[in-house]
Write an enzyme that holds these catalytic residues in place. Structure first.
Site: not given
Ligand SMILES: [Zn+2]
Length: 235
Positions: A125-128, A166, A194, A196
């Site tokens: 995941c590019e956010h976490h 995704q 995920h 995250c």
């Molecule tokens: Zn994430």
């Protein structure tokens, strides 16, 4: 103030930032463009230079967290993480690693749907920067060319090896197949967990996320339902 109470406090603005970061920022997983947002100078550094730079910065992160980098178990971690990022889990950022697609003549005149299902993939995941993993199911109807089955697998792995959301991963795989196979008749369904969501944040350990792309004939109800029947996901 009581004697053991600390007078140190986080300035107001920074406290806001901390709260926002932990609770909200990045939890929406909104979709940006389908191209991975890369800078134009993304490959000016060599892989060796990138590994050295990331090693340095990851060491800083670990030290900031208070970890003792002289400990035998920890001292090799910054280099291990840096190599893993550049060579393995984010190796799909570099177009040089894109699988070469060998196409064959469709000499059997097979013009039905071909479905490759349950392709395992690992992404992040590019956010976490924590794992997204699950199964990809891809299908196409040949326009006259066919592709080796293992290539379908490799294309999924290539795009998975990037910081991802995704939705974008699903579209990138589909667009690549459309381009290689020279047909809009391509479908991709991804069903993933995920971390995250599972191991932090709302800590939902059971949910999975399903994303789908239906191109060309797969937008027609009959073709789509035939595909989903093969996946046993139609119910
Ligand atoms: Zn994430």
């Amino acid at each position: 103030m009581k004697p053991n109470e600390t007078s140190w406090s986080i300035p107001h603005d920074n406290q806001d930032l901390l709260d926002l970061t932990i609770d909200e920022w990045g939890d929406d997983h909104g979709l940006s463009a389908y191209n991975t947002p890369l800078r134009s100078d993304a490959f000016e550094l060599s892989d060796v230079e990138k590994v050295a730079k990331i090693e340095h910065h990851f060491r800083e992160i670990m030290e900031t967290l208070g970890l003792d980098l002289t400990d035998d178990s920890l001292k090799g971690t910054p280099l291990r993480v840096a190599k893993m990022y550049v060579k393995e889990i984010f190796g799909g950022l570099n177009p040089a690693n894109k699988p070469k697609a060998t196409l064959f003549e469709n000499k059997y005149k097979y013009n039905e749907m071909l479905v490759e299902k349950d392709i395992s993939f690992y992404s992040n995941c590019e956010h976490h920067f924590v794992p997204i993993f699950g199964k990809a199911h891809v299908a196409y109807i040949s326009s006259g060319k066919v592709i080796g089955l293992s290539k379908l697998n490799r294309i999924v792995q290539y795009f998975a090896k990037r910081p991802q959301v995704q939705e974008r991963l699903t579209v990138q795989i589909a667009k690549e197949l459309e381009s290689i196979l020279d047909t809009p008749n391509v479908a991709v369904v991804m069903d993933a967990k995920h971390l995250c969501v599972a191991s932090r944040g709302v800590q939902d350990d059971t949910s999975t996320t399903v994303t789908a792309y239906y191109g060309g004939k797969f937008q027609e109800a009959d073709t789509k339902s035939e595909f989903l029947k093969y996946l046993e996901l139609s119910k």
